[in-house]
Motif scaffolding. Structure first.
Motif, short mmCIF file in Angstrom:
data_model
loop_
_atom_site.label_atom_id
_atom_site.label_comp_id
_atom_site.label_asym_id
_atom_site.label_seq_id
_atom_site.Cartn_x
_atom_site.Cartn_y
_atom_site.Cartn_z
N ARG A 1 -14.69 -9.74 26.19
CA ARG A 1 -15.95 -10.06 27.00
C ARG A 1 -16.39 -8.73 27.55
N HIS A 2 -15.51 -7.98 28.13
CA HIS A 2 -16.00 -6.80 28.86
C HIS A 2 -16.29 -5.64 27.95
N SER A 3 -16.97 -4.39 28.37
CA SER A 3 -17.18 -3.42 27.85
C SER A 3 -16.60 -1.96 28.51
N ASP A 4 -16.36 -2.25 29.70
CA ASP A 4 -15.98 -1.02 30.41
C ASP A 4 -14.73 -0.42 30.07
N PRO A 5 -14.70 0.64 29.86
CA PRO A 5 -13.32 1.15 29.22
C PRO A 5 -12.33 0.97 30.13
N SER A 6 -12.36 1.28 31.73
CA SER A 6 -11.37 1.47 32.31
C SER A 6 -10.67 -0.07 32.50
N LEU B 1 -10.08 -15.04 36.64
CA LEU B 1 -10.10 -13.87 35.65
C LEU B 1 -11.47 -13.75 35.26
N LYS B 2 -12.19 -14.71 35.23
CA LYS B 2 -13.62 -14.95 34.91
C LYS B 2 -14.65 -14.51 35.80
N SER B 3 -13.99 -14.06 37.02
CA SER B 3 -14.92 -13.69 38.20
C SER B 3 -15.86 -12.30 37.76
N ALA B 4 -17.09 -12.29 38.25
CA ALA B 4 -18.03 -11.32 37.99
C ALA B 4 -17.50 -10.02 38.69
N ASN B 5 -16.58 -10.19 39.68
CA ASN B 5 -15.92 -8.83 40.31
C ASN B 5 -15.10 -7.99 39.33
N ASP C 1 -11.49 -8.97 49.76
CA ASP C 1 -10.56 -8.03 49.24
C ASP C 1 -10.08 -8.25 47.86
N ALA C 2 -10.30 -7.74 46.86
CA ALA C 2 -9.91 -8.35 45.74
C ALA C 2 -8.24 -8.35 45.64
N GLU C 3 -7.64 -7.36 46.26
CA GLU C 3 -6.01 -7.52 46.34
C GLU C 3 -5.50 -8.70 46.95
N VAL C 4 -6.19 -9.29 47.84
CA VAL C 4 -5.81 -10.47 48.38
C VAL C 4 -5.58 -11.70 47.37
#
Length: 115
Positions: free
Chosen positions: A72-77, A39-43, A12-15
């Motif tokens: 590093r990321h391209s996903d807009p959200s 913060l460098k997680s692939a998730n 669970d990412a929230e944990v």
């Protein structure tokens, strides 16, 4: 216990986000390097939770890792959440960075920076 939980991880990412937030509140100097590693997680869900924990901690050194993650990321959200986390820092570098993006040719980036 927080260090162990971050090292072991959780489905669970929230944990993970809550552990990062607690670590930054209890011991920001010792917790910061381990939180930045998360913060460098692939998730991407983990990235979101960790970024928000860093932003809410208002720990100025978090600006560079958050900016690097945004680049590093391209996903807009995901990039939008990262801009929010950067804005939460409320430090001069973060504000300058966001202001520099307002006139960006990519409308989503400019709008995210304004938000």
């Amino acid at each position: 216990m927080l260090r162990l939980k971050l090292l072991v991880g959780d489905a669970d990412a929230e944990v993970i986000g809550e552990c990062c937030a607690a670590f930054m509140e209890l011991d920001p100097l010792r917790g910061f390097p381990l939180v930045v590693q998360q913060l460098k997680s692939a998730n991407e869900d983990v990235c979101v939770q960790v970024a928000l924990a860093l932003g809410e901690a208002r720990h100025e050194p978090a600006f560079e890792p958050l900016k690097a993650c945004w680049e590093r990321h391209s996903d807009p959200s995901l990039r939008g959440v990262l801009l929010t986390a950067i804005g939460l820092l409320r430090c001069a570098k973060a504000i300058e960075f966001l202001l520099s993006l307002i006139g960006h040719s990519d409308r989503l980036t400019g709008a995210g920076a304004m938000r």
